[in-house]
Design a protein around this motif. Structure first.
Motif, PDB file in Angstrom:
ATOM      1  N   ILE B 168      -2.260  -6.999  -3.145  1.00  0.00           N
ATOM      2  CA  ILE B 168      -3.287  -6.061  -2.573  1.00  0.00           C
ATOM      3  C   ILE B 168      -4.281  -6.058  -3.428  1.00  0.00           C
ATOM      4  O   ILE B 168      -5.578  -5.980  -3.500  1.00  0.00           O
ATOM      5  N   LEU B 169      -3.660  -5.246  -4.642  1.00  0.00           N
ATOM      6  CA  LEU B 169      -4.654  -4.950  -5.665  1.00  0.00           C
ATOM      7  C   LEU B 169      -5.425  -6.294  -6.257  1.00  0.00           C
ATOM      8  O   LEU B 169      -6.654  -5.960  -6.589  1.00  0.00           O
ATOM      9  N   VAL B 170      -4.857  -7.286  -6.444  1.00  0.00           N
ATOM     10  CA  VAL B 170      -5.523  -8.382  -7.192  1.00  0.00           C
ATOM     11  C   VAL B 170      -6.482  -8.790  -6.308  1.00  0.00           C
ATOM     12  O   VAL B 170      -7.567  -9.007  -6.570  1.00  0.00           O
ATOM     13  N   ALA B 171      -6.309  -9.061  -4.829  1.00  0.00           N
ATOM     14  CA  ALA B 171      -7.199  -9.220  -3.785  1.00  0.00           C
ATOM     15  C   ALA B 171      -8.358  -8.330  -3.926  1.00  0.00           C
ATOM     16  O   ALA B 171      -9.519  -8.711  -3.758  1.00  0.00           O
ATOM     17  N   LEU B 203     -11.630   0.141  -6.769  1.00  0.00           N
ATOM     18  CA  LEU B 203     -10.418  -0.271  -6.354  1.00  0.00           C
ATOM     19  C   LEU B 203      -9.665   0.684  -5.228  1.00  0.00           C
ATOM     20  O   LEU B 203      -8.882   0.361  -4.604  1.00  0.00           O
ATOM     21  N   MET B 204     -10.540   1.853  -5.046  1.00  0.00           N
ATOM     22  CA  MET B 204      -9.694   2.800  -4.276  1.00  0.00           C
ATOM     23  C   MET B 204      -9.435   2.215  -2.683  1.00  0.00           C
ATOM     24  O   MET B 204      -8.510   2.893  -2.329  1.00  0.00           O
ATOM     25  N   PRO B 205     -10.557   1.658  -2.109  1.00  0.00           N
ATOM     26  CA  PRO B 205     -10.071   0.970  -0.942  1.00  0.00           C
ATOM     27  C   PRO B 205      -8.790   0.178  -0.743  1.00  0.00           C
ATOM     28  O   PRO B 205      -7.568   0.405   0.037  1.00  0.00           O
ATOM     29  N   SER B 206      -8.769  -0.412  -1.825  1.00  0.00           N
ATOM     30  CA  SER B 206      -7.299  -1.352  -2.048  1.00  0.00           C
ATOM     31  C   SER B 206      -5.940  -0.440  -2.189  1.00  0.00           C
ATOM     32  O   SER B 206      -5.154  -0.848  -1.470  1.00  0.00           O
ATOM     33  N   LEU B 207      -6.201   0.542  -3.008  1.00  0.00           N
ATOM     34  CA  LEU B 207      -5.142   1.447  -3.369  1.00  0.00           C
ATOM     35  C   LEU B 207      -4.621   2.178  -2.142  1.00  0.00           C
ATOM     36  O   LEU B 207      -3.469   2.322  -1.913  1.00  0.00           O
ATOM     37  N   GLN B 208      -5.649   2.717  -1.389  1.00  0.00           N
ATOM     38  CA  GLN B 208      -5.556   2.984   0.067  1.00  0.00           C
ATOM     39  C   GLN B 208      -4.457   2.519   0.864  1.00  0.00           C
ATOM     40  O   GLN B 208      -3.525   2.944   1.423  1.00  0.00           O
ATOM     41  N   VAL B 209      -5.107   1.089   1.013  1.00  0.00           N
ATOM     42  CA  VAL B 209      -4.206   0.186   1.744  1.00  0.00           C
ATOM     43  C   VAL B 209      -2.881   0.194   1.367  1.00  0.00           C
ATOM     44  O   VAL B 209      -2.156   0.229   2.109  1.00  0.00           O
ATOM     45  N   ALA B 210      -2.730  -0.124   0.027  1.00  0.00           N
ATOM     46  CA  ALA B 210      -1.571  -0.298  -0.443  1.00  0.00           C
ATOM     47  C   ALA B 210      -0.485   0.708  -0.442  1.00  0.00           C
ATOM     48  O   ALA B 210       0.668   0.780  -0.101  1.00  0.00           O
ATOM     49  N   LEU B 211      -1.131   2.140  -0.532  1.00  0.00           N
ATOM     50  CA  LEU B 211      -0.636   3.366  -0.482  1.00  0.00           C
ATOM     51  C   LEU B 211      -0.128   3.612   0.984  1.00  0.00           C
ATOM     52  O   LEU B 211       1.264   3.920   1.065  1.00  0.00           O
ATOM     53  N   ILE B 212      -0.821   3.522   1.793  1.00  0.00           N
ATOM     54  CA  ILE B 212      -0.355   3.700   3.297  1.00  0.00           C
ATOM     55  C   ILE B 212       0.595   2.710   3.711  1.00  0.00           C
ATOM     56  O   ILE B 212       1.819   3.111   4.358  1.00  0.00           O
ATOM     57  N   LEU B 213       0.283   1.271   3.220  1.00  0.00           N
ATOM     58  CA  LEU B 213       1.152   0.414   3.700  1.00  0.00           C
ATOM     59  C   LEU B 213       2.720   0.529   3.235  1.00  0.00           C
ATOM     60  O   LEU B 213       3.770   0.535   3.814  1.00  0.00           O
ATOM     61  N   ARG B 214       2.889   0.950   1.837  1.00  0.00           N
ATOM     62  CA  ARG B 214       3.930   0.961   1.268  1.00  0.00           C
ATOM     63  C   ARG B 214       4.963   2.268   1.734  1.00  0.00           C
ATOM     64  O   ARG B 214       5.894   2.317   1.557  1.00  0.00           O
ATOM     65  N   THR B 215       4.025   3.378   1.775  1.00  0.00           N
ATOM     66  CA  THR B 215       4.661   4.572   2.258  1.00  0.00           C
ATOM     67  C   THR B 215       5.291   4.389   3.468  1.00  0.00           C
ATOM     68  O   THR B 215       6.488   4.768   3.696  1.00  0.00           O
ATOM     69  N   ILE B 216       4.609   3.899   4.461  1.00  0.00           N
ATOM     70  CA  ILE B 216       5.198   3.579   5.742  1.00  0.00           C
ATOM     71  C   ILE B 216       6.357   2.761   5.772  1.00  0.00           C
ATOM     72  O   ILE B 216       7.719   3.071   6.425  1.00  0.00           O
ATOM     73  N   LEU B 217       6.321   1.618   4.775  1.00  0.00           N
ATOM     74  CA  LEU B 217       7.609   0.785   4.924  1.00  0.00           C
ATOM     75  C   LEU B 217       8.639   1.421   3.996  1.00  0.00           C
ATOM     76  O   LEU B 217       9.694   1.223   4.391  1.00  0.00           O
ATOM     77  N   ALA B 218       8.268   2.478   2.967  1.00  0.00           N
ATOM     78  CA  ALA B 218       9.343   3.045   2.380  1.00  0.00           C
ATOM     79  C   ALA B 218      10.108   4.082   3.358  1.00  0.00           C
ATOM     80  O   ALA B 218      11.290   4.364   3.239  1.00  0.00           O
ATOM     81  N   LEU B 219       9.400   4.608   4.105  1.00  0.00           N
ATOM     82  CA  LEU B 219       9.912   5.524   5.188  1.00  0.00           C
ATOM     83  C   LEU B 219      10.899   4.976   6.242  1.00  0.00           C
ATOM     84  O   LEU B 219      11.609   5.688   6.598  1.00  0.00           O
ATOM     85  N   GLU B 220      10.598   3.586   6.246  1.00  0.00           N
ATOM     86  CA  GLU B 220      11.621   2.979   7.154  1.00  0.00           C
ATOM     87  C   GLU B 220      12.865   2.330   6.454  1.00  0.00           C
ATOM     88  O   GLU B 220      13.343   1.405   7.051  1.00  0.00           O
TER      89      GLU B 220
END
Lengths: 266, 283
Positions: B168-171, B203-220
């Motif tokens: 996500i960050l490289v993209a 890079l903030m928008p990508s970081l935001q996506v990465a954080l949201i996605l990973r947090t939700i997955l980590a909670l699961e």
């Protein structure tokens, strides 16, 4: 100049960080039983043997689970491309009222934990009669893969100039012909990458697959439910076998990986 | 010619219907399931049973702890990898391929891989024996050492899922026009300053996506934990699974699912709020 070497060194360390665990599990999967339980273990391969891996494939239910996994993943692939690609095309080619709302719907679905879907669906599937079927699991896996398929295909179609299509129209193609003859061939590699990704999502998914099946387990579900009472060689061989497709798939779609994700995450 | 305004709606209709059936409806069902008793009456019984359960507190604690430890680690590491990639000229494609391999590896497989390392006669113990720290195999992944199971889960998750953040960050980096960095360079910004003042805010928008996605997955988080520690390290998704599968109680399982959803929604809103204000501050 020294900085370059430092970068290279760090990059290689990270390569080892990824590869060594895979190497270790492969080593265990291809050794004999005593080697799997040996203590202490050396880093290098022990005795090469097919004992462990053939033991794994010999366990009752493994082949069935593999077949189920492949069936579910294939269905997921077909469903998510068939449902996702037209929507992606619509997003790429048309401006229409509600496009933004639709985009938001797609993005929102990615923010829901799987447990919230799998549990009520398990209850409902029992009533509808598709509990414990490949079809039922594939539906849930499609729900996971579809948002991705829509966003990725939309970026794919955006990348194909509209002029090409318009030229085909002026040459006497109707919309469908123009799509089939001009757009589709150009989009095919990207569509294939999308399909592979849907396949991998399904192949790897375990929570929903475990809740939604009882006898018709997919391979991850089968492994998970038998973890507690299966010997280590079985688990290691199973773990390794789960990884193999990943290695191949990532290799095939590596060219598309960043474009796919870059646009899918906007 | 006929009006073609209906075409896009025809094209999106199947996916809309599908998502309504497989997302909107189960979401509603899950909420209903969690607040209804066996007789169909409204009740908080499911939540009470969940809260009174022996594993509940630990499940909340470990799920949150895992998320708080894993996600920042992954973001920092992925950011480092993404920046590192910029400094490498030779073999770039090879690094890219190897670093993204974990993208295709499942949480269950990752758990099993790290089980091979952390198990009693595994590679960690062999290594420790090799350097003379221990004489006998140590049992790490037992109910007596939940912190060790915790560490093993962190290792497995960081190993497996950092790749997603990295991609996500490289993209995201590819979307940043080179001119910004070059301009900063012309004005004499050092690499470090360029990173903080130019790259990171963009890079903030990508970081935001990465954080949201990973947090939700980590909670699961679920299969990794089952593979490494069974129920010795209770987590929320695991409890939902046990309540559904082993205790045949969809109501309490749904209550767990609702809790996971609740935390995910709160986390998502927090990220959106916090990172938007930061972006505006940077602009």
């Amino acid at each position: 100049m020294n900085l370059r070497w430092l970068y290279l060194f760090l990059a290689i360390v990270l390569v080892l960080w990824v590869l060594i665990p895979i190497f270790l599990i492969a080593t265990l999967a291809f050794s004999d039983r005593p080697s799997v339980f040996a203590w202490p273990k050396g880093l290098l391969p022990l005795q090469f043997s097919l004992e462990t891996i053939s033991f794994f494939f010999g366990v009752e239910g493994v082949w069935k689970a593999i077949r189920n996994s492949l069936t579910v993943a294939a269905m997921t692939l077909v469903f998510s491309v068939l449902l996702g690609a037209p929507a992606g095309y619509a997003l790429a080619r048309y401006r229409f009222a509600g496009a933004d709302a639709y985009r938001l719907l797609i993005l929102m679905t990615r923010a829901f934990p799987l447990a919230i879907l799998a549990i009520p669906l398990a209850v409902q599937f029992i009533q509808v009669g598709i509990y414990d079927t490949a079809f039922g699991v594939a539906l849930v896996h499609t729900a996971l893969a579809l948002p991705f398929a829509v966003l990725v295909t939309s970026s794919l179609f955006l990348g194909i100039p509209k002029e090409l299509e318009e030229a085909a129209w002026t040459l006497g193609c109707n919309r469908i012909q123009a799509f089939l003859r001009v757009v589709l061939p150009l989009a095919l590699p990207g569509l294939a990458a999308t399909a592979i990704f849907a396949f991998v999502i399904s192949w790897n998914e375990v929570f929903a697959a475990t809740l939604l099946t009882l006898r018709e387990r997919t391979l991850p579900a089968f492994l998970l439910t038998s973890l507690n009472d299966s010997p280590l060689p079985f688990r290691f061989a199973g773990g390794f076998f789960l990884i193999v497709p990943a290695l191949i798939f990532i290799f095939i779609i590596r060219r598309y990986l960043f474009t796919l994700w870059g646009i899918a995450n906007r | 010619m006929r009006s073609e305004r209906y075409i896009p709606y025809v094209l999106i209709l199947p996916s809309v219907l599908f998502l309504l059936f497989l997302f909107a409806w189960p979401l509603l069902e899950a909420l209903l399931l969690s607040v209804r008793g066996s007789g169909g009456q409204w009740t908080l019984e499911n939540f009470q049973r969940m809260a009174a359960d022996l594993y509940f507190k630990d499940a909340v604690k470990y799920t949150l702890l895992l998320t708080v430890v894993i996600v920042p680690l992954q973001v920092v590491m992925a950011l480092g990898m993404a920046m590192l990639l910029g400094g490498i000229s030779k073999g770039r494609d090879l690094f890219l391929y190897v670093w993204t391999i974990p993208l295709g590896i499942s949480d269950l497989a990752a758990g099993i891989v790290w089980l091979a390392i952390f198990t009693e006669r595994g590679y960690l113990n062999s290594f420790l024996q090799g350097i003379g720290v221990i004489q006998q195999p140590q049992l790490w992944l037992s109910y007596e050492t939940p912190w060790m199971i915790f560490l093993a889960v962190v290792a497995a998750e960081v190993w497996r899922a950092t790749a997603i953040v990295f991609v996500i960050l490289v993209a995201g980096l590819q979307l940043i026009p080179k001119e910004y960095g070059e301009a900063a360079e012309v004005f004499g910004a050092r690499p470090w300053q360029r990173f903080w003042k130019v790259t990171l805010p963009l890079l903030m928008p990508s970081l935001q996506v990465a954080l949201i996605l990973r947090t939700i997955l980590a909670l699961e988080v679920f299969a990794v934990v089952v593979a490494l520690g069974g129920r010795n390290l209770p987590v929320l998704a695991g409890e939902a699974y046990y309540w559904y599968n082993a205790y045949q109680n969809p109501g309490v399982a749904a209550a767990y699912a609702v809790i996971i959803l609740g935390i995910s929604v709160v986390a998502t809103i927090l990220y959106l709020r916090l990172m938007r204000s930061k972006q505006e501050g940077a602009a």
